[in-house]
Enzyme design. Structure first.
Site, PDB file in Angstrom:
ATOM      1  N   CYS A  55      94.276 -15.900  95.169  1.00 29.80           N
ATOM      2  CA  CYS A  55      95.437 -15.234  95.304  1.00 29.80           C
ATOM      3  C   CYS A  55      96.125 -14.783  96.709  1.00 29.80           C
ATOM      4  O   CYS A  55      95.165 -14.279  97.429  1.00 29.80           O
ATOM      5  CB  CYS A  55      95.354 -14.015  94.611  1.00 29.80           C
ATOM      6  SG  CYS A  55      96.934 -12.929  94.128  1.00 29.80           S
ATOM      7  N   CYS A  59      95.742  -7.227  97.835  1.00 29.64           N
ATOM      8  CA  CYS A  59      95.450  -5.884  97.194  1.00 29.64           C
ATOM      9  C   CYS A  59      94.150  -5.567  97.535  1.00 29.64           C
ATOM     10  O   CYS A  59      92.973  -6.538  97.438  1.00 29.64           O
ATOM     11  CB  CYS A  59      95.459  -6.151  95.484  1.00 29.64           C
ATOM     12  SG  CYS A  59      97.140  -6.535  95.038  1.00 29.64           S
ATOM     13  N   CYS A  62      90.871  -5.934  95.229  1.00 30.88           N
ATOM     14  CA  CYS A  62      90.743  -7.036  94.324  1.00 30.88           C
ATOM     15  C   CYS A  62      89.914  -8.221  95.074  1.00 30.88           C
ATOM     16  O   CYS A  62      90.253  -8.847  96.068  1.00 30.88           O
ATOM     17  CB  CYS A  62      92.040  -7.634  94.278  1.00 30.88           C
ATOM     18  SG  CYS A  62      92.014  -9.060  93.169  1.00 30.88           S
ATOM     19  N   CYS A  99      94.250 -11.250  76.171  1.00 28.10           N
ATOM     20  CA  CYS A  99      95.125 -11.277  77.157  1.00 28.10           C
ATOM     21  C   CYS A  99      94.703 -12.114  78.014  1.00 28.10           C
ATOM     22  O   CYS A  99      93.392 -12.306  78.391  1.00 28.10           O
ATOM     23  CB  CYS A  99      94.999  -9.737  77.663  1.00 28.10           C
ATOM     24  SG  CYS A  99      96.270  -9.688  79.228  1.00 28.10           S
ATOM     25  N   CYS A 131      98.616 -11.258  74.994  1.00 26.53           N
ATOM     26  CA  CYS A 131      99.427 -10.545  75.983  1.00 26.53           C
ATOM     27  C   CYS A 131      99.049 -11.467  77.467  1.00 26.53           C
ATOM     28  O   CYS A 131      98.059 -12.156  77.333  1.00 26.53           O
ATOM     29  CB  CYS A 131      98.773  -9.397  76.279  1.00 26.53           C
ATOM     30  SG  CYS A 131      98.669  -8.458  77.836  1.00 26.53           S
ATOM     31  N   CYS A 191     102.608  -3.336  79.142  1.00 24.13           N
ATOM     32  CA  CYS A 191     101.366  -2.653  79.331  1.00 24.13           C
ATOM     33  C   CYS A 191     101.281  -2.311  81.058  1.00 24.13           C
ATOM     34  O   CYS A 191     101.448  -3.125  81.815  1.00 24.13           O
ATOM     35  CB  CYS A 191     100.299  -3.594  79.071  1.00 24.13           C
ATOM     36  SG  CYS A 191      98.685  -3.057  79.643  1.00 24.13           S
ATOM     37  N   ARG A 263      94.447   2.722  77.385  1.00 28.82           N
ATOM     38  CA  ARG A 263      93.258   1.745  77.303  1.00 28.82           C
ATOM     39  C   ARG A 263      92.185   2.242  78.366  1.00 28.82           C
ATOM     40  O   ARG A 263      92.599   2.357  79.681  1.00 28.82           O
ATOM     41  CB  ARG A 263      93.807   0.342  77.706  1.00 28.82           C
ATOM     42  CG  ARG A 263      94.922   0.067  76.625  1.00 28.82           C
ATOM     43  CD  ARG A 263      95.150  -1.698  76.998  1.00 28.82           C
ATOM     44  NE  ARG A 263      96.163  -2.081  76.413  1.00 28.82           N
ATOM     45  CZ  ARG A 263      96.350  -2.283  74.990  1.00 28.82           C
ATOM     46  NH1 ARG A 263      95.084  -2.122  74.087  1.00 28.82           N
ATOM     47  NH2 ARG A 263      97.218  -2.527  74.105  1.00 28.82           N
TER      48      ARG A 263
END
Length: 320
Positions: A55, A59, A62, A99, A131, A191, A263
């Site tokens: 990616c 972040c 991550c 998901c 999802c 979500c 969650r």
């Protein structure tokens, strides 16, 4: 006892809730939970990484960011047949929501997105709630996903608007909100939650919850994640999030967003059964589970361990 759903919470009101004595806070949250939800039911969800690593975002928590040197193996988009097979396994194991996550900054209108559309259609045919979390979406892309049968879209705020730039510099907080608006406009349920343990203050946590709780429609689900430190990322040495911080976040979210599914997400693998039970008492009513014992690229309890825990606590899996 709360009887109405509010969208005009102030920071001061939420801070007052968050800072209640712990036992009183948990009692109030449990009371609200019983008013608006069935406290004996937990939704089991399975999260599959359909495209891992590489990616371009930065972040700082991550391990899938290409710029960090982690042990996470980059994986191209999985074949559609493999994804459908994984969804079937999840369904057989008791999951009712499946998901699919792709480590993209944004969705692009190309063959990979066409393949994701095919995955959504295939999982939807199984009768599972479908999802996706694919990064930023345009309005038209959200509509395509809706037409394919997508039930929900995950796009976490991660942190408060004021602390956002300390964690991520490759996109803006407003871009997060814009994607959520596109999802909502397409008729897909939202979500969206956050991560604690990123170096933020409790006021940052309260601010993030206020952003969610003052939306015209509360997110249908709010994941509360504890930082799962990944070696090679800037936050690899951040301390473990204390249990009571998780309990306060879950309880506060439950009180200010009574109908939302809260969650209990990343960080569960470091919790004892007793600690998870506290989180359920505080209002959490969903977990991510699966036989692979991973949540994207970080450890997660096994499916068998989760079923044993639910049986011990007298909780039942359900579909919303």
């Amino acid at each position: 006892m709360q009887t109405t759903i509010r969208h005009n919470w102030t920071l001061e009101e939420i801070e007052g809730i968050y800072k209640l004595p712990l036992l009183e806070l948990t009692y109030q949250a449990a009371s609200v939970h019983r008013q608006f939800q069935d406290p004996g039911k937990i939704q089991l969800c399975t999260l599959l990484s359909i495209k891992t690593g590489g990616c371009p975002e930065d972040c700082s928590y991550c391990g899938q960011a290409a710029r960090y040197h982690t042990d996470i193996k980059v994986q191209a988009l999985l074949p559609t047949e493999e994804v459908i097979a994984q969804a079937k396994k999840a369904q057989e194991g008791g999951s009712t929501r499946f998901c699919m996550a792709a480590a993209w900054r944004e969705v692009r209108d190309n063959r990979d997105f066409d393949r994701v559309i095919a995955m959504v259609k295939g999982v939807n045919k199984l009768g599972l709630e479908v999802c996706c979390t694919l990064g930023m979406l345009s309005e038209q892309q959200a509509l395509r996903l809706k037409e394919a049968g997508l039930k929900a879209y995950n796009h976490n705020l991660d942190v408060s608007e004021s602390y956002y730039k300390e964690v991520i510099s490759t996109r803006k907080f407003d871009e997060r909100l814009q994607t959520i608006q596109h999802v909502r406009k397409a008729g897909i349920s939202v979500c969206s939650g956050g991560i604690i343990g990123l170096g933020e203050t409790y006021r940052d946590r309260i601010s993030m919850l206020r952003t969610l709780a003052t939306m015209d429609t509360h997110p249908e689900s709010v994941p509360i994640n504890a930082l799962a430190s990944v070696k090679g990322t800037p936050l690899e040495n951040n301390p473990k999030v204390p249990l009571w911080d998780m309990v306060r976040m879950i309880a506060t979210a439950r009180i200010i967003m009574p109908k939302t599914i809260v969650r209990l997400s990343a960080g569960r693998v470091e919790m004892t059964d007793e600690e998870q039970a506290w989180c359920f008492m505080a209002g959490a009513n969903s977990i991510f589970t699966g036989e692979e014992a991973t949540l994207l690229v970080t450890p997660n309890p096994t499916f068998n361990a989760d079923i044993k825990l639910l049986n011990t606590l007298g909780l039942e899996a359900y579909s919303v």
